[in-house]
Design an enzyme around this catalytic site. Sequence first.
Site, PDB file in Angstrom:
ATOM      1  N   GLU A 196      -8.668  -7.605  15.531  1.00 10.02           N
ATOM      2  CA  GLU A 196      -7.706  -7.881  14.445  1.00 10.02           C
ATOM      3  C   GLU A 196      -6.618  -6.797  14.410  1.00 10.02           C
ATOM      4  OE1 GLU A 196      -9.647  -8.937  10.716  1.00 10.02           O
ATOM      5  OE2 GLU A 196     -10.511 -10.728  11.636  1.00 10.02           O
ATOM      6  N   GLU A 317     -15.006 -14.615  15.901  1.00  9.25           N
ATOM      7  CA  GLU A 317     -15.562 -14.500  14.545  1.00  9.25           C
ATOM      8  C   GLU A 317     -15.312 -15.826  13.838  1.00  9.25           C
ATOM      9  OE1 GLU A 317     -14.462 -11.099  12.124  1.00  9.25           O
ATOM     10  OE2 GLU A 317     -14.489  -9.788  13.888  1.00  9.25           O
TER      11      GLU A 317
HETATM   12  O1  AHR Z   1     -16.954 -10.059   9.874  1.00 13.37           O
HETATM   13  C1  AHR Z   1     -16.443  -9.219   8.891  1.00 13.37           C
HETATM   14  C2  AHR Z   1     -15.036  -8.749   9.196  1.00 13.37           C
HETATM   15  O2  AHR Z   1     -14.147  -9.822   9.168  1.00 13.37           O
HETATM   16  C3  AHR Z   1     -14.802  -8.131  10.544  1.00 13.37           C
HETATM   17  O3  AHR Z   1     -15.157  -6.794  10.569  1.00 13.37           O
HETATM   18  C4  AHR Z   1     -13.331  -8.290  10.731  1.00 13.37           C
HETATM   19  O4  AHR Z   1     -12.969  -8.382  12.079  1.00 13.37           O
HETATM   20  C5  AHR Z   1     -12.998  -9.549   9.950  1.00 13.37           C
HETATM   21  O5  AHR Z   1     -11.916  -9.396   9.149  1.00 13.37           O
END
Ligand code: AHR
Length: 526
Positions: A196, A317
Amino acid sequence: MKCANAFFISFCLAILGSMTSTNAQVVVTLQPASNQTISADIYGQFSEHLGRCIYDGIWVGPDSDIPNKNGYRLDVMEALRDLQMPVLRWPGGCFADDYHWMDGIGPKDQRTKICNNNWGGTLEDNSFGTHEFLDFCEMVGTKPYISGNIGSGTPEELAKWVEYMTSNSQSTVVNMRRTNGRNEPWDVRYLGIGNEAWGCGGNMTADYYSDLFRRYATYTRNYNGHLYKVACGGTTGDYGWTEILMRKVGTMMDGYSLHYYTVPQDWNHHGSSTEFDENEYYITLAKALQIEDFIARTIEIMERYDTARHIDLVIDEWGTWYDVEPGTNPGHLYQQATMRDALVAALSFAIFHQYSYRITMANIAQTVNVLQSMILTEGNRMALTPTYHVFKMFKGYQDATWVPTTIENNSYTTLSEGRVPTIAATASTKDGRTYITLINTNLKHLQSVKLQGVQGKVLSAQVLTAKDVHDTNTFDQPNEVEPKEFKGYKQKGGEADRRKGGKADGMKGGEVEVTMPACSIVTITL
Ligand code: AHR
């Protein structure tokens, strides 16, 4: 708001089916198999140094009273082995860009202690580091996916980490690994260059990140011949980021990553994991389905720059994000799970399968005790979530060939967040078996489904449903929501008729009539 009672269904399904279903029969037709392989890595997971994911969830240390092997929880290891988890991403997440790998190697009593500034300010003693993670992957039989620090770490630091893990030379850093007890390199293939980068990973612009990617990718050498580098995508809906990355980085990246979270309400008040009304239930599913638009539009851009499809799409994610369980640390993201989460997982997989010509990996957030986890732990107790059971029911899809399906006569719940189909379906074939999954999103009604184009006889069928959509698997009652044998189907034609003395038809073109319980997932193996 009840999901139909599973116990009741198993006895009375045939009688009640037509009486309580309000919708006409939905017809799902299997099409000829595609040439798309559903990469096993779509069933990957993500474990961050966040809350109780690593500590308590995976690692309790060798001196713990909780049954463990060399410090790893035995119950969790066993559950993950059972899933055939193909790949595990670590150490973050946001934590990755604060993580300095040298803090986590060598004698434990000499390891640096840091404050986990992203996640509740918890003290991180670095007792779980590179060796502990990579050895864990070997023990559970999964591929490691390392998320590298480019936010607060230097190119030299990341270059040396890759060398430490994957080189077999006699360099000082590699000999340090040997001194720390590991002679052979580990087989590390996947490397994330940051996480991110638009947010917690450095608040960068796409232009700046592209240049940085090129720089870090240059110095992370391919010692093992198959290092695979993943670039960060933009925040949800930032297609300009994708354009810039595709143009400026191009095939220097092997994978381009997207993150997508399903948040029923908004980022200030996400909504409860267990207390939701019917409207919020459908909103959650509608929002989960919005990932398809995000994927399709991203792929459309990727196709323009990379017609040969050298660059994969990696959803590293994804999952539901609710308010934390009352009384728990807000920075630890601990939430419960219900059938709603199971449906989000199953609907997401159906989408990932469809786009598997580009999507080659996905990593649900996260493995234990964080967000849409597979597993919850408390002391020496463990509960498997409904999401875990979906992953298990979908095991047959790993590395299978995608079989497209068409759906006729479907009905929809329409909201401003999008349309939720009553029935969703996905299918695949592998080693002479066909796997078909049907999902009934309707909270109240049974749904009759006719499956057409079926070849072969039904070998087994399983259903995941609950008495009430709010039911959870708790430490006291860990088996409330779990798959059961499914008997609510009738096979006609094809192999079934032949076995009854009918005309042999080469097992072609049979039908299966299925009565889907409300709010359920049924997987049929042929
Ligand atoms: O999964 C939790 C968080 O969500 C992670 O650390 C981040 O990459 C995302 O914003």
